[in-house]
Design an enzyme around this catalytic site. Structure first.
Site, short mmCIF file in Angstrom:
data_model
loop_
_atom_site.label_atom_id
_atom_site.label_comp_id
_atom_site.label_asym_id
_atom_site.label_seq_id
_atom_site.Cartn_x
_atom_site.Cartn_y
_atom_site.Cartn_z
N LYS A 294 0.84 -1.20 0.00
CA LYS A 294 0.00 0.00 0.00
C LYS A 294 0.87 1.24 0.00
O LYS A 294 0.40 2.33 -0.25
CB LYS A 294 -0.91 -0.01 1.22
CG LYS A 294 -1.99 -1.02 1.10
CD LYS A 294 -3.10 -0.76 2.07
CE LYS A 294 -4.06 -1.93 1.98
NZ LYS A 294 -4.92 -2.08 3.09
N ARG A 295 2.15 1.04 0.32
CA ARG A 295 3.03 2.20 0.34
C ARG A 295 3.58 2.52 -1.05
O ARG A 295 4.26 3.51 -1.23
CB ARG A 295 4.15 2.01 1.35
CG ARG A 295 3.71 2.44 2.74
CD ARG A 295 4.73 2.09 3.78
NE ARG A 295 4.80 0.66 3.99
CZ ARG A 295 3.92 -0.03 4.73
NH1 ARG A 295 2.93 0.58 5.32
NH2 ARG A 295 4.05 -1.33 4.89
#
Ligand code: GLU
Length: 531
Positions: A294-295
């Site tokens: 998600k980063r």
């Protein structure tokens, strides 16, 4: 038949009887719904339940999309439920962003915080009473209990387990408190949580993708918390309670939740409710098999939209790398995805996403949009705005940005550009601003420059069908060259390219001329002659 084949067959049969058989019976809802069957024609109701702990990511969009497709395929309802029970991880604006993105992507929910609906509220933080009541019901049935263990006790038991080489898990100590002990602690105002009693034993359930599952959750973990000290439910309780009260018929979610499902099934049993049908979606990974983090901020949907990607291209690429459809091919519209989808075609293989192919997917969908006259008009406006922003003061008055001009550019560049933003790159600057005439470079090519430019101007004056195809224009240019100049055709093309764009490379000269249009071509060539 080999075991995998048997298992798949079993699953198919199991699935058919559940999905296409009679819809499960009445479930009382918050909303006073009579039954799932009455709510929608098909009774199919699915939900996407993101936590607003960040903006929507490609992985989340894919989960939402499979739910949307499943709902539309079966004439059902697609629900957005914001799962904001972990208040410490909330990101301001994320819930709104998620719904904005679903709308932008063309997969809007039928029921949601914004849309409303008969099973609302659709934000878990607004349903706290419901979870508390549900937890109390479980406590009354002895399926849940108050736990007063302090964080420091939990830490100590965890450290102890690690020291002994055991997997740390809660030792279920408060299961054994007497009603009197509980009463006393409550009166003293001791902080507490409510835990679900995970009875030992194997839980079996069927998953549409992963087939039959057998798990013994009590063997792996201690009794899970269902209500936290802040009075908020944990995901497990809220998800079971909401899926029941929102009459969810099928749960399509990421495979990371498969191991929690046994626990959920036990909770459904404790409440005396029928669980929905589960279908866990295989992982979405990078093409090298690494985790899609998600980063990886470039995977946020809003970044794709800011970078000129069309929603259709995103929907297409995340489904093409996975399963569930009758084969894969780039260029599918949402309508085609719905018609080709069959949940029994989803395999357990991870979907490997090759994000480098996104420009190609976008090229195909952009082509389609340009071909369609109504979406073309939207693109024209979008491109006008982009060009105005990027080229601001450099733009000449009048003609260059008129609608017809921008539309002609789009029509002639379709299939060559992967995004509207391509047209803002320096290579295409000639479309928006007239470059200075590179006189010296032109003179190095031929002494016939002025003559060639005049020939082309007169070609336009005499050629009624200036909107011909590049091939037609090329043949006109070739015949001019043969009749009127000794300059080689290839040199003549270089000269025209320089005169029109100031550049040595770019689209074919004929395409360039067709994009610019007769008036602009003649005015640019005229500048060569005047000096
Ligand atoms: N809130 C969970 C998530 O963020 C939803 C899981 C589910 O769909 O049950 O993934």
């Amino acid at each position: 038949m080999w075991p995998g084949g048997l298992c798949r067959l079993w699953r198919l049969l199991g699935y058919r009887s559940r999905v296409f058989g009679p819809v499960a019976s009445c479930r009382p809802g918050l909303c006073g719904l009579a039954s799932r069957g009455e709510e929608t024609g098909s009774g199919v109701r699915v939900r996407f339940g993101p936590s607003p702990t960040g903006f929507l990511h490609l992985g989340g969009l894919r989960t939402a999309l499979y739910n949307y497709i499943f709902a539309k395929k079966h004439g059902g309802q697609f629900i957005l439920r914001i799962e904001d029970t972990d208040q410490s991880r909330l990101v301001p604006g994320a819930a709104e962003n998620i719904e904005d993105v679903l709308e932008w992507a063309g997969i809007p929910p039928d029921e949601s915080p914004r849309q409303g609906g008969s099973c609302g509220p659709y934000q878990q933080s607004e349903r706290l009473d419901l979870y508390l009541k549900a937890a109390e019901t479980l406590v009354k049935r002895n399926a849940a209990y108050y736990c007063f263990c302090t964080p420091s006790r939990l830490e100590t038991t965890e450290e102890e387990a690690l020291r002994m080489g055991r997997t740390p898990k809660y030792d279920n100590r408060c299961r054994h408190l007497t009603s009197k002990q509980i009463e006393e602690r409550l009166v003293q105002g001791c902080p507490y949580v409510i835990r679900f009693r995970l009875d030992e034993g194997t839980v079996s359930f069927e998953d549409l993708v992963y087939g039959p599952n057998r798990m013994d959750p009590a063997n792996v973990e201690g009794d899970p918390v269902i209500i936290k000290t802040d009075g908020f439910p944990t995901y497990h309780l809220a998800n079971v309670v909401d899926d029941h009260h929102m009459n969810i018929s099928h749960v399509l979610r990421g495979t990371e939740w498969l191991t929690s499902t046994a626990k959920h099934v036990l909770m459904y049993r404790a409440f005396g409710w029928d669980p929905p049908v589960f279908a866990h979606l295989p992982l979405l990974l990078n093409k090298d098999g690494s985790k899609l983090s998600k980063r990886q901020s470039d995977l946020f949907i809003q970044n794709f939209s800011q970078n000129g990607y069309l929603p259709e291209a995103l929907l297409d690429i995340v489904t093409n790398c996975g399963s569930g459809f009758s084969g894969n091919r780039p260029g599918r519209t949402l309508e085609e995805l719905v018609s080709e989808f069959d949940v029994t075609r989803i395999t357990t293989h991870s979907a490997l996403l090759d994000i480098d192919k996104l420009p190609e997917f976008n090229r195909i969908h952009l082509f389609r949009h340009i071909e369609d006259s109504s979406s073309r008009q939207q693109l024209v406006t979008e491109l006008q705005n982009l060009v105005e922003k990027v080229y601001k003061e450099k733009l000449p008055e009048g003609e260059a940005l008129c609608k017809d001009y921008v539309e002609r550019v789009l029509v002639h560049r379709k299939g060559h550009i992967t995004s509207l933003l391509d047209l803002l790159k320096p290579a295409y600057s000639y479309l928006w601003i007239r470059p200075p005439v590179p006189r010296e470079q032109m003179e190095d090519l031929t002494t016939d420059g002025e003559k060639i430019c005049s020939m082309v101007i007169s070609l336009y004056q005499n050629w009624p069908d200036v909107n011909g195809t590049p091939a037609e224009l090329n043949s006109e240019l070739r015949s001019l060259q043969m009749q009127f100049t000794t300059t080689k055709y290839s040199v003549m093309m270089k000269l025209l390219r320089l005169a029109l764009s100031g550049q040595q490379q770019g689209p074919s000269v004929a395409e360039m001329m067709l994009s610019l249009g007769p008036k602009e071509v003649c005015e640019r060539l005229q500048r060569v002659i005047i000096h």
